[in-house]
Write an enzyme that holds these catalytic residues in place. Sequence first.
Site, PDB file in Angstrom:
ATOM      1  N   LEU A 199     -49.899  -6.585 -15.923  1.00 11.92           N
ATOM      2  CA  LEU A 199     -49.037  -7.499 -15.154  1.00 11.92           C
ATOM      3  C   LEU A 199     -47.672  -6.844 -14.913  1.00 11.92           C
ATOM      4  O   LEU A 199     -46.642  -7.315 -15.381  1.00 11.92           O
ATOM      5  CB  LEU A 199     -48.896  -8.840 -15.883  1.00 11.92           C
ATOM      6  N   GLY A 200     -47.708  -5.724 -14.182  1.00 13.60           N
ATOM      7  CA  GLY A 200     -46.458  -5.074 -13.760  1.00 13.60           C
ATOM      8  C   GLY A 200     -46.108  -5.594 -12.374  1.00 13.60           C
ATOM      9  O   GLY A 200     -46.400  -6.734 -12.047  1.00 13.60           O
ATOM     10  N   ILE A 240     -47.292  -4.701  -9.312  1.00 15.74           N
ATOM     11  CA  ILE A 240     -48.427  -4.998  -8.417  1.00 15.74           C
ATOM     12  C   ILE A 240     -49.246  -6.157  -8.987  1.00 15.74           C
ATOM     13  O   ILE A 240     -49.649  -7.068  -8.250  1.00 15.74           O
ATOM     14  CB  ILE A 240     -49.283  -3.729  -8.175  1.00 15.74           C
ATOM     15  N   THR A 271     -57.769  -0.872  -7.649  1.00 17.85           N
ATOM     16  CA  THR A 271     -56.907  -0.182  -6.677  1.00 17.85           C
ATOM     17  C   THR A 271     -55.922   0.725  -7.421  1.00 17.85           C
ATOM     18  O   THR A 271     -54.943   1.181  -6.836  1.00 17.85           O
ATOM     19  CB  THR A 271     -56.095  -1.201  -5.828  1.00 17.85           C
ATOM     20  N   ALA A 272     -56.185   0.954  -8.727  1.00 18.62           N
ATOM     21  CA  ALA A 272     -55.230   1.711  -9.547  1.00 18.62           C
ATOM     22  C   ALA A 272     -55.598   3.204  -9.553  1.00 18.62           C
ATOM     23  O   ALA A 272     -55.083   3.971  -8.723  1.00 18.62           O
ATOM     24  CB  ALA A 272     -55.182   1.123 -10.944  1.00 18.62           C
ATOM     25  N   ARG A 273     -56.487   3.593 -10.450  1.00 14.82           N
ATOM     26  CA  ARG A 273     -56.965   4.970 -10.486  1.00 14.82           C
ATOM     27  C   ARG A 273     -58.446   4.979 -10.843  1.00 14.82           C
ATOM     28  O   ARG A 273     -58.887   4.243 -11.724  1.00 14.82           O
ATOM     29  CB  ARG A 273     -56.184   5.800 -11.517  1.00 14.82           C
ATOM     30  N   GLU A 294     -61.817  12.281  -5.486  1.00 13.15           N
ATOM     31  CA  GLU A 294     -61.708  11.827  -4.086  1.00 13.15           C
ATOM     32  C   GLU A 294     -61.573  13.023  -3.153  1.00 13.15           C
ATOM     33  O   GLU A 294     -60.961  14.013  -3.546  1.00 13.15           O
ATOM     34  CB  GLU A 294     -60.479  10.905  -3.937  1.00 13.15           C
ATOM     35  N   HIS A 354     -58.938   5.026  -0.560  1.00 10.91           N
ATOM     36  CA  HIS A 354     -57.615   5.114  -1.215  1.00 10.91           C
ATOM     37  C   HIS A 354     -56.493   4.750  -0.226  1.00 10.91           C
ATOM     38  O   HIS A 354     -55.644   5.583   0.108  1.00 10.91           O
ATOM     39  CB  HIS A 354     -57.388   6.503  -1.826  1.00 10.91           C
TER      40      HIS A 354
HETATM   41  C1  DGY Z   1     -49.971   5.730  -5.353  1.00  7.51           C
HETATM   42  O1  DGY Z   1     -48.913   5.718  -4.737  1.00  7.51           O
HETATM   43  O2  DGY Z   1     -50.079   6.235  -6.465  1.00  7.51           O
HETATM   44  C2  DGY Z   1     -51.135   5.072  -4.712  1.00  7.51           C
HETATM   45  O3  DGY Z   1     -52.317   5.352  -5.356  1.00  7.51           O
HETATM   46  C3  DGY Z   1     -51.220   5.412  -3.275  1.00  7.51           C
HETATM   47  O4  DGY Z   1     -51.980   4.443  -2.594  1.00  7.51           O
END
Ligand code: DGY
Length: 323
Positions: A156-157, A159, A238-240, A269, A288
Amino acid sequence: MDKKRVFLTRTLHDFALKELKKKYRIEVHSGKIPIPRKKLASKIKEVEGLICFPYDVIDKALIDKANNLKVISTYSVGFDHIDVEHAKTRKIRVGYTPEVLTDATADLAFSLMLDIMRRVSEGDRIIRNGDWRQIYGAYDYVGTDLQKKTLGIFGLGRIGTAIAKRAKAFDMKLIYHNRKPVSKSKERELGIKFVSFNQLISQSDVISIHVPHTKQTDLLFDKKVFSKMKKTSFLINTARGKIVNEMDLVSALKKKEIAGAGLDVFASEPIGKRHPLTKIQNVTLGPHIGSSTMETRAKMAEITVNNLHLGIRGKKPKFSVGY
Ligand code: DGY
């Protein structure tokens, strides 16, 4: 006086290059992306400033090639591709681009959630393949409501918080797990409850990952975790990519141990059409694009350049990792 040298591992917006050219002697890599390591090693030797991207691995060995480097400015919020600790011992500043991409990334995570739960991309594929035969049947292409479902936010940062705000508007129930709980007033404001990691994975209808990739989070989402998630649940990342064990995920999706996944990031990727994830229907894939809007990418370029300006003069970048 000779202009300081700056190397970019890939081109940026015209306005950013123009700005850099005013002050520095710049060189932009063209050709194979990511830049071959050998070329990057030879460039890093010479320059005072480096602008890089999240797929450029700037490790200890590479940093040790640098003779004059003052700053590494990455065009990303993630910095797991840079050995920040080592850069610090060499007194090299590291800049990154937080804040400006919070909303864009939260929007993308939320759109993956809507897409996979309502089977939007799957429907698109069905039509394009000429497979849409029946209309409006009781069980045709049925998805899952978001309303009243429990969204588990892992991290919970900035984003994660932006995701919570969006989820509230969709009348979802909210839980989260962090290394440390946030303040009670923030929990109240968001209407969110802190739970243990085990509670998060077993109680959530959707889990959205918003933590960095570290030793602690490496391959954290594996078969053990998937076996504890609800069979009806979804995973959004959507992180890594390396936070999820992809082969375990493929197996969990195939065996219907979880209902689906929305993924914008992958262990390596880009992934090609032979990747096992592309063979599965109950997954939505993105190339990405978390921060990829015109507005956000331009703001990121602006920050990347500003971070470089400060770092090259030995000052702390406005958005600096650690030192
Ligand atoms: C980042 O900025 O690290 C993101 O993964 C780009 O979308």
